[in-house]
Design an enzyme around this catalytic site. Structure first.
Site, PDB file in Angstrom:
ATOM      1  N   TYR A 171     -10.677  35.485  24.460  1.00 18.24           N
ATOM      2  CA  TYR A 171      -9.919  36.006  25.602  1.00 18.24           C
ATOM      3  C   TYR A 171     -10.386  37.420  25.887  1.00 18.24           C
ATOM      4  O   TYR A 171     -10.468  38.252  24.980  1.00 18.24           O
ATOM      5  CB  TYR A 171      -8.415  36.001  25.291  1.00 18.24           C
ATOM      6  CG  TYR A 171      -7.579  36.612  26.385  1.00 18.24           C
ATOM      7  CD1 TYR A 171      -7.404  35.956  27.600  1.00 18.24           C
ATOM      8  CD2 TYR A 171      -6.947  37.846  26.194  1.00 18.24           C
ATOM      9  CE1 TYR A 171      -6.630  36.512  28.602  1.00 18.24           C
ATOM     10  CE2 TYR A 171      -6.168  38.407  27.198  1.00 18.24           C
ATOM     11  CZ  TYR A 171      -6.010  37.747  28.391  1.00 18.24           C
ATOM     12  OH  TYR A 171      -5.250  38.303  29.388  1.00 18.24           O
ATOM     13  N   LYS A 211     -16.873  46.700  24.911  1.00 17.47           N
ATOM     14  CA  LYS A 211     -15.556  46.935  25.492  1.00 17.47           C
ATOM     15  C   LYS A 211     -14.598  47.280  24.367  1.00 17.47           C
ATOM     16  O   LYS A 211     -14.546  46.580  23.353  1.00 17.47           O
ATOM     17  CB  LYS A 211     -15.091  45.683  26.227  1.00 17.47           C
ATOM     18  CG  LYS A 211     -13.617  45.647  26.588  1.00 17.47           C
ATOM     19  CD  LYS A 211     -13.202  44.227  26.970  1.00 17.47           C
ATOM     20  CE  LYS A 211     -11.691  44.094  27.026  1.00 17.47           C
ATOM     21  NZ  LYS A 211     -11.262  42.688  27.212  1.00 17.47           N
ATOM     22  N   ASP A 250     -16.804  42.236  23.019  1.00 12.89           N
ATOM     23  CA  ASP A 250     -15.425  42.613  23.290  1.00 12.89           C
ATOM     24  C   ASP A 250     -14.799  43.042  21.965  1.00 12.89           C
ATOM     25  O   ASP A 250     -14.368  42.221  21.171  1.00 12.89           O
ATOM     26  CB  ASP A 250     -14.665  41.429  23.886  1.00 12.89           C
ATOM     27  CG  ASP A 250     -13.258  41.812  24.331  1.00 12.89           C
ATOM     28  OD1 ASP A 250     -12.710  42.787  23.780  1.00 12.89           O
ATOM     29  OD2 ASP A 250     -12.702  41.126  25.214  1.00 12.89           O
TER      30      ASP A 250
END
Length: 426
Positions: A145, A265, A240
């Site tokens: 996600y 990120k 991520d």
């Protein structure tokens, strides 16, 4: 434990005012049933609800509270910033300080842009990858996600290399057309995708340790394949590290595993703060240095940056990672032993201070395996621990997090509670 009367009343009112009564679906207890608990305060490793109950917290605001709640240095930094201003909408020196800390910590980052959320960081990193490469397709992995970005709210097609279809009303087929969904830890599937679509792939985005289908550990083969294939085909590798950055190691999962992505990120400090960064050559493409548009009125605001700076300075100077590894192993080993004693099929993957007790006999390597876990048993486990003052993730498919504020006594008390609950579930 006190009856949660006030929680029920506040949530009843919330459902009349807010869709589903919550401002993020992860809080809705959909994975365990019942009604969410409404909290009033937090300190260190503990949460207190509106009815006066105290819980050992293993969520930590879904990861960023690695120092625990209201750490003195973080609280002091935020208060000092509040004495000056809440927001300028203009440059501050604190933005430079936080950027320097991030760049010094993360092997892949030479320049960084601050934003206000993880979703915003994902959206910006994907736009930059497409702008830098001049290509359209983004590869993601089922069970990972990356925020509620339209192009990533997609379901896998009928095969590993089939382009995705929308997974939410309001996401158009055109938006999801350029997203490719693959199986996590499937190096061969990634190879096939590049063989078929390599000239169209702008980037590959992944969680280097998954936290959003429970804790799933990558194979070195998979990470190395992602790095080699993106480099070979001129695509960008995006990590991520919202959960893993500054948690599994000060330099994130990329430092732990020795794999350097092109873009990263991250978020930090438990405030509305996100960031994305990478090589200067790539980041120079962002407006106003380049042409890829990205902006944010509250980006780099002084309150969030103060929390981020203080958190990173404490992590750098006091380095709690050896301690977190030790108590993480203590909790994981204890949970596994308790489940085994109760005759419950299970597995407990862990990286440092993040882990999941899966009610699943098979090693969890991807979403297909994770989805076979016993969700009903997890729900009973969750509520049994709630009744004993332990707050675990409200879904089988979320990782738990330990903070530096947890003591060995907290872990022992949690294991005592878990043994009692698991003994009733065997």
């Amino acid at each position: 434990m006190h009856p949660r009367i006030k929680s029920r009343e506040i949530f009843r009112r919330a459902k009349q005012l807010i869709p589903g009564g919550v401002n993020s679906p992860a809080r809705a207890f959909g994975g365990v049933g019942g009604e969410p608990i409404v909290f009033r305060s937090a300190q260190g490793a503990y949460l207190c609800d509106v009815d006066g109950n105290r819980y050992v917290d293993f969520i930590g605001s879904w990861g960023p509270m690695i120092l625990g709640h209201r750490h003195p240095r973080v609280l002091s930094a935020v208060c000092e910033a509040l004495d000056r201003a809440m927001s300028f909408g203009a440059p501050t020196e604190a933005e430079n300080v936080l950027a320097e800390l991030i760049i010094a910590a993360m092997p892949s980052i030479e320049m960084v842009r601050l934003v206000s959320s993880g979703t915003e960081a994902t959206m910006s990193a994907i736009r930059l990858a497409r702008g830098y490469t001049g290509r359209d397709v983004i590869v993601k992995f089922a069970g990972n996600y990356h925020g509620h970005v339209d192009s990533l709210l997609v379901a896998a097609g009928s095969s590993a290399a089939t382009l995705a279809v929308p997974d939410s009303p309001g996401v158009t087929a055109g938006t999801s057309r350029d997203t490719l969904v693959l199986r996590y830890n499937d190096a061969a599937g990634l190879q096939t995708a590049f063989s078929e679509h390599g000239q169209r792939i702008a980037g590959v985005i992944l969680e280097p340790v998954v936290g959003n289908m429970g804790c799933v550990v990558p194979t070195q083969e998979f990470l190395q394949a992602a790095r080699a294939l993106t480099r070979e085909h001129g695509a960008l590798l995006i990590f991520d590290e919202v959960m893993t950055g500054f948690r599994v190691a000060y330099g994130g999962a990329q430092a732990l595993f020795g794999i350097t992505p092109d873009l990263t990120k991250i978020v930090g400090g438990g405030m509305p703060l996100g960031a994305y960064g990478g090589r200067a050559e790539i980041m120079s493409g962002v407006l106003p240095a380049g042409k890829v548009f990205q902006a944010g009125t509250l980006s780099g605001n002084p309150i969030a940056t103060a929390a981020g700076i203080a958190t990173l300075q404490v992590l750098r100077d006091q380095s709690p990672y050896e301690y977190l590894e030790r108590i993480g192993a203590q909790l994981a080993d204890g949970l596994s032993a308790a489940a085994a004693r109760a005759g419950i099929a299970h597995t407990v993957p862990r990286v440092g201070s993040m882990m999941t007790l899966f009610f699943n006999p098979d090693p969890v390597s991807d979403w297909d395996v994770a989805a076979r876990s016993d969700r009903e048993r997890y729900a009973r486990y969750f509520w049994g621990l709630i009744d004993r003052g332990v707050y675990m993730p409200c879904s089988q498919f979320e990782a738990l997090f330990i903070s530096a504020a947890h003591t060995e006594a907290d872990i022992d008390a949690t294991l005592d509670a878990a043994r009692e609950v698991l003994a009733t579930l065997g």
